[in-house]
Design a protein around this motif. Structure first.
Motif, PDB file in Angstrom:
ATOM      1  N   ASP A  18    -103.297 -86.760  -1.057  1.00 39.96           N
ATOM      2  CA  ASP A  18    -102.865 -85.414  -1.441  1.00 39.96           C
ATOM      3  C   ASP A  18    -101.352 -85.292  -1.356  1.00 39.96           C
ATOM      4  N   ARG A  19    -100.796 -85.802  -0.267  1.00 41.53           N
ATOM      5  CA  ARG A  19     -99.353 -85.699  -0.067  1.00 41.53           C
ATOM      6  C   ARG A  19     -98.594 -86.426  -1.163  1.00 41.53           C
ATOM      7  N   ALA A  20     -99.080 -87.600  -1.534  1.00 37.13           N
ATOM      8  CA  ALA A  20     -98.416 -88.353  -2.598  1.00 37.13           C
ATOM      9  C   ALA A  20     -98.522 -87.636  -3.937  1.00 37.13           C
ATOM     10  N   ALA A  21     -99.690 -87.021  -4.192  1.00 35.92           N
ATOM     11  CA  ALA A  21     -99.892 -86.325  -5.461  1.00 35.92           C
ATOM     12  C   ALA A  21     -99.051 -85.059  -5.548  1.00 35.92           C
ATOM     13  N   ARG A  22     -98.731 -84.466  -4.397  1.00 38.71           N
ATOM     14  CA  ARG A  22     -97.967 -83.217  -4.377  1.00 38.71           C
ATOM     15  C   ARG A  22     -96.478 -83.463  -4.135  1.00 38.71           C
ATOM     16  N   ALA A  23     -96.027 -84.706  -4.264  1.00 39.23           N
ATOM     17  CA  ALA A  23     -94.626 -85.031  -4.019  1.00 39.23           C
ATOM     18  C   ALA A  23     -93.877 -85.248  -5.328  1.00 39.23           C
ATOM     19  N   VAL A  24     -92.647 -84.757  -5.365  1.00 38.98           N
ATOM     20  CA  VAL A  24     -91.741 -85.006  -6.488  1.00 38.98           C
ATOM     21  C   VAL A  24     -90.584 -85.844  -5.948  1.00 38.98           C
ATOM     22  N   VAL A  25     -90.392 -87.019  -6.516  1.00 37.34           N
ATOM     23  CA  VAL A  25     -89.378 -87.952  -6.032  1.00 37.34           C
ATOM     24  C   VAL A  25     -88.136 -87.849  -6.913  1.00 37.34           C
ATOM     25  N   VAL A  26     -87.003 -87.567  -6.294  1.00 37.14           N
ATOM     26  CA  VAL A  26     -85.716 -87.520  -6.998  1.00 37.14           C
ATOM     27  C   VAL A  26     -84.722 -88.334  -6.183  1.00 37.14           C
ATOM     28  N   MET A  27     -84.227 -89.423  -6.759  1.00 39.32           N
ATOM     29  CA  MET A  27     -83.274 -90.287  -6.075  1.00 39.32           C
ATOM     30  C   MET A  27     -81.881 -90.112  -6.674  1.00 39.32           C
ATOM     31  N   TYR A  28     -80.880 -90.022  -5.806  1.00 37.86           N
ATOM     32  CA  TYR A  28     -79.507 -89.786  -6.249  1.00 37.86           C
ATOM     33  C   TYR A  28     -78.633 -91.013  -6.011  1.00 37.86           C
ATOM     34  N   ASP A  29     -77.730 -91.225  -6.931  1.00 35.13           N
ATOM     35  CA  ASP A  29     -76.701 -92.260  -6.789  1.00 35.13           C
ATOM     36  C   ASP A  29     -75.365 -91.534  -6.663  1.00 35.13           C
ATOM     37  N   VAL A  30     -75.027 -91.160  -5.435  1.00 37.75           N
ATOM     38  CA  VAL A  30     -73.840 -90.342  -5.191  1.00 37.75           C
ATOM     39  C   VAL A  30     -72.800 -91.199  -4.481  1.00 37.75           C
ATOM     40  N   THR A  31     -71.691 -91.446  -5.127  1.00 42.12           N
ATOM     41  CA  THR A  31     -70.652 -92.305  -4.562  1.00 42.12           C
ATOM     42  C   THR A  31     -69.279 -91.683  -4.780  1.00 42.12           C
ATOM     43  N   ASP A  32     -68.306 -92.270  -4.101  1.00 42.12           N
ATOM     44  CA  ASP A  32     -66.897 -91.937  -4.283  1.00 42.12           C
ATOM     45  C   ASP A  32     -66.636 -90.436  -4.114  1.00 42.12           C
ATOM     46  N   GLU A  33     -65.977 -89.837  -5.100  1.00 39.69           N
ATOM     47  CA  GLU A  33     -65.568 -88.435  -4.984  1.00 39.69           C
ATOM     48  C   GLU A  33     -66.760 -87.494  -4.911  1.00 39.69           C
ATOM     49  N   ALA A  34     -67.820 -87.791  -5.666  1.00 36.67           N
ATOM     50  CA  ALA A  34     -69.027 -86.950  -5.614  1.00 36.67           C
ATOM     51  C   ALA A  34     -69.646 -86.975  -4.226  1.00 36.67           C
ATOM     52  N   ALA A  35     -69.656 -88.137  -3.598  1.00 32.89           N
ATOM     53  CA  ALA A  35     -70.197 -88.246  -2.246  1.00 32.89           C
ATOM     54  C   ALA A  35     -69.350 -87.448  -1.259  1.00 32.89           C
ATOM     55  N   ARG A  36     -68.052 -87.515  -1.419  1.00 40.01           N
ATOM     56  CA  ARG A  36     -67.170 -86.756  -0.518  1.00 40.01           C
ATOM     57  C   ARG A  36     -67.407 -85.255  -0.653  1.00 40.01           C
ATOM     58  N   ARG A  37     -67.542 -84.789  -1.897  1.00 40.96           N
ATOM     59  CA  ARG A  37     -67.778 -83.357  -2.105  1.00 40.96           C
ATOM     60  C   ARG A  37     -69.107 -82.926  -1.491  1.00 40.96           C
ATOM     61  N   PHE A  38     -70.152 -83.739  -1.712  1.00 39.09           N
ATOM     62  CA  PHE A  38     -71.463 -83.347  -1.196  1.00 39.09           C
ATOM     63  C   PHE A  38     -71.480 -83.408   0.334  1.00 39.09           C
ATOM     64  N   ASP A  39     -70.830 -84.397   0.925  1.00 40.14           N
ATOM     65  CA  ASP A  39     -70.730 -84.450   2.389  1.00 40.14           C
ATOM     66  C   ASP A  39     -70.011 -83.216   2.931  1.00 40.14           C
ATOM     67  N   HIS A  40     -68.988 -82.785   2.217  1.00 37.82           N
ATOM     68  CA  HIS A  40     -68.260 -81.577   2.612  1.00 37.82           C
ATOM     69  C   HIS A  40     -69.204 -80.368   2.598  1.00 37.82           C
ATOM     70  N   LEU A  41     -70.039 -80.278   1.564  1.00 41.95           N
ATOM     71  CA  LEU A  41     -70.989 -79.171   1.472  1.00 41.95           C
ATOM     72  C   LEU A  41     -72.039 -79.253   2.583  1.00 41.95           C
ATOM     73  N   VAL A  42     -72.551 -80.452   2.832  1.00 40.06           N
ATOM     74  CA  VAL A  42     -73.540 -80.627   3.902  1.00 40.06           C
ATOM     75  C   VAL A  42     -72.952 -80.189   5.241  1.00 40.06           C
ATOM     76  N   ASN A  43     -71.734 -80.622   5.528  1.00 35.65           N
ATOM     77  CA  ASN A  43     -71.096 -80.268   6.804  1.00 35.65           C
ATOM     78  C   ASN A  43     -70.821 -78.774   6.904  1.00 35.65           C
ATOM     79  N   ALA A  44     -70.419 -78.166   5.781  1.00 33.72           N
ATOM     80  CA  ALA A  44     -70.096 -76.739   5.802  1.00 33.72           C
ATOM     81  C   ALA A  44     -71.338 -75.898   6.059  1.00 33.72           C
ATOM     82  N   ILE A  45     -72.430 -76.211   5.380  1.00 32.41           N
ATOM     83  CA  ILE A  45     -73.657 -75.433   5.577  1.00 32.41           C
ATOM     84  C   ILE A  45     -74.264 -75.727   6.942  1.00 32.41           C
ATOM     85  N   THR A  46     -74.174 -76.970   7.412  1.00 31.28           N
ATOM     86  CA  THR A  46     -74.620 -77.269   8.770  1.00 31.28           C
ATOM     87  C   THR A  46     -73.829 -76.448   9.778  1.00 31.28           C
TER      88      THR A  46
END
Length: 291
Positions: free
Chosen positions: A83-111
Motif C-alpha cells: 500500500d505504501r509503495a502504491a501511494r508514494a510519488v517519487v521525485v528525485m532532484y539534481d540540485v548542484t552549485d548555485e541552485a543548491a546554495r539557494r535551496f540550502d539557504h531556504l532550508v536554513n531560513a525556514i528551519t
C-alpha cells in the motif's frame, strides 16, 4: 497610543467588525506532480481489511488463534508495505552549485522559524471603522483571526524525495517548499506554483496581545483593553487592563493566480531571513528534476 496600523486578535464575531477570509489558495490547474499526488492519495489502502480478516480468523479458530495471528501478521505487513509503495510519488532532484546554495539557504531560513516562540497563520481580518469599535477593541485599526503555525522539515507523507522539504503548516493547511516549486495542501486540495510566479513581501506588524506574550517578542508600546479616543483607559469598565503592543515580522505569499497567505512570527529577523531566501528563489531558474 494613536490609531495607526495596529492589529488585535479576536475569537468572537468581531464586535460588529466585518471579518473577511485571508487564506486563499491558487485555482486547481494541477501539474504532473500534483496529479500524481492526487492519484496516489486517492488509492485505497488494503492493509486494514487484511488485518481485520486476520483478527477475525484468529477469533474463530479458538485455541489456534495465536498461531493464526503469528502466521498471518507477516502477510498483513507485506500488504501494508505494498500500500505504501502504491501511494508514494517519487521525485528525485539534481540540485548542484548555485541552485543548491539557494535551496540550502531556504532550508536554513525556514528551519530558523522553529526558534520563534510565536508563529501564526492569519486566517481572517476586518477593519475597525467606527469610534465604538475602536474603543472596545483596544484602539486597534483592524482585527485578526489566526491559527498557531509551525515550521518543520517534513514533506507530504506520500512524497518520496532525496532532499529535505521545509514546510510551513497551520491546521489543515501545509506549504511545502521543493527545489523547483511550492506545494500547497489544504485538506484534499493540492496545488503547486513555480517560484517564478510567487510574490513575496515582508512587513513589520504591530500587534496587541490580549493572551500570552511570546518570550522572544519585542514590546514596543501598550494600550488598554477598553480605550478612549485619546488613548487613556475607559474607566466605565472595571476589568480594564493594560495590554502590550508587540512588533512582529509578517510574511506575505501571493501570486497573480490567487494565492494569499499571511504569516506572523514573534522574531522579525527570522521572517526577514525567509523572505530573503524566497526572493533569491523567485529570481532564479528552476533546477532540473527527474520524476
Amino acid at each position: 497610543m494613536g490609531r495607526g496600523a495596529i492589529s488585535y486578535r479576536t475569537t468572537a464575531p468581531g464586535r460588529d467588525v466585518v471579518m473577511h477570509d485571508v487564506v486563499s489558495l491558487i485555482p486547481a490547474q494541477p501539474s504532473d506532480v500534483v496529479q500524481q499526488l492526487q492519484r496516489a492519495a486517492g488509492r485505497r489502502p488494503y492493509w486494514p481489511f487484511a488485518l481485520a480478516a486476520l483478527l477475525l480468523a484468529g477469533l474463530v479458530t479458538g485455541r489456534f488463534g495465536l498461531v493464526v495471528l503469528a502466521v498471518g501478521l507477516p502477510g498483513v505487513l507485506w500488504v501494508a508495505l505494498r500500500d505504501r509503495a502504491a501511494r508514494a510519488v517519487v521525485v528525485m532532484y539534481d540540485v548542484t552549485d548555485e541552485a543548491a546554495r539557494r535551496f540550502d539557504h531556504l532550508v536554513n531560513a525556514i528551519t530558523g522559524l522553529q526558534q520563534a516562540h510565536g508563529f501564526w497563520l492569519i486566517t481572517a481580518s476586518g477593519a475597525v471603522t467606527s469610534t465604538y469599535q475602536f474603543k472596545v477593541n483596544a484602539g486597534a485599526s483592524s482585527l485578526l483571526r489566526r491559527l498557531n503555525a509551525s515550521a518543520r522539515l517534513t514533506g507530504p507523507r506520500i512524497l518520496v524525495t532525496n532532499v529535505a522539504v521545509p514546510t510551513l503548516t497551520a491546521g489543515s493547511l501545509s506549504v511545502h517548499f521543493l527545489p523547483d516549486r511550492i506545494l500547497f495542501r489544504d485538506g484534499r486540495h493540492v496545488a503547486d506554483l513555480a517560484y517564478q510566479h510567487l510574490q513575496v513581501a515582508m512587513e513589520h506588524a504591530r500587534f496587541i496581545e490580549a493572551g500570552p506574550v511570546p518570550r522572544d517578542g519585542t514590546v514596543v508600546d501598550s494600550t488598554w483593553r477598553y480605550v478612549n479616543v485619546n488613548g487613556g483607559p475607559d474607566r466605565r469598565f472595571n476589568n480594564n487592563v493594560r495590554l502590550p503592543v508587540l512588533l512582529y515580522g509578517r510574511l506575505l505569499l501571493r501570486s497573480h493566480s490567487g494565492l494569499n497567505l499571511v504569516w506572523d512570527a514573534s522574531q522579525v529577523p527570522l521572517v526577514h531571513a525567509v523572505a530573503n531566501a524566497l526572493h533569491q528563489c523567485t529570481a532564479a531558474r528552476p533546477p532540473i528534476f527527474h520524476p
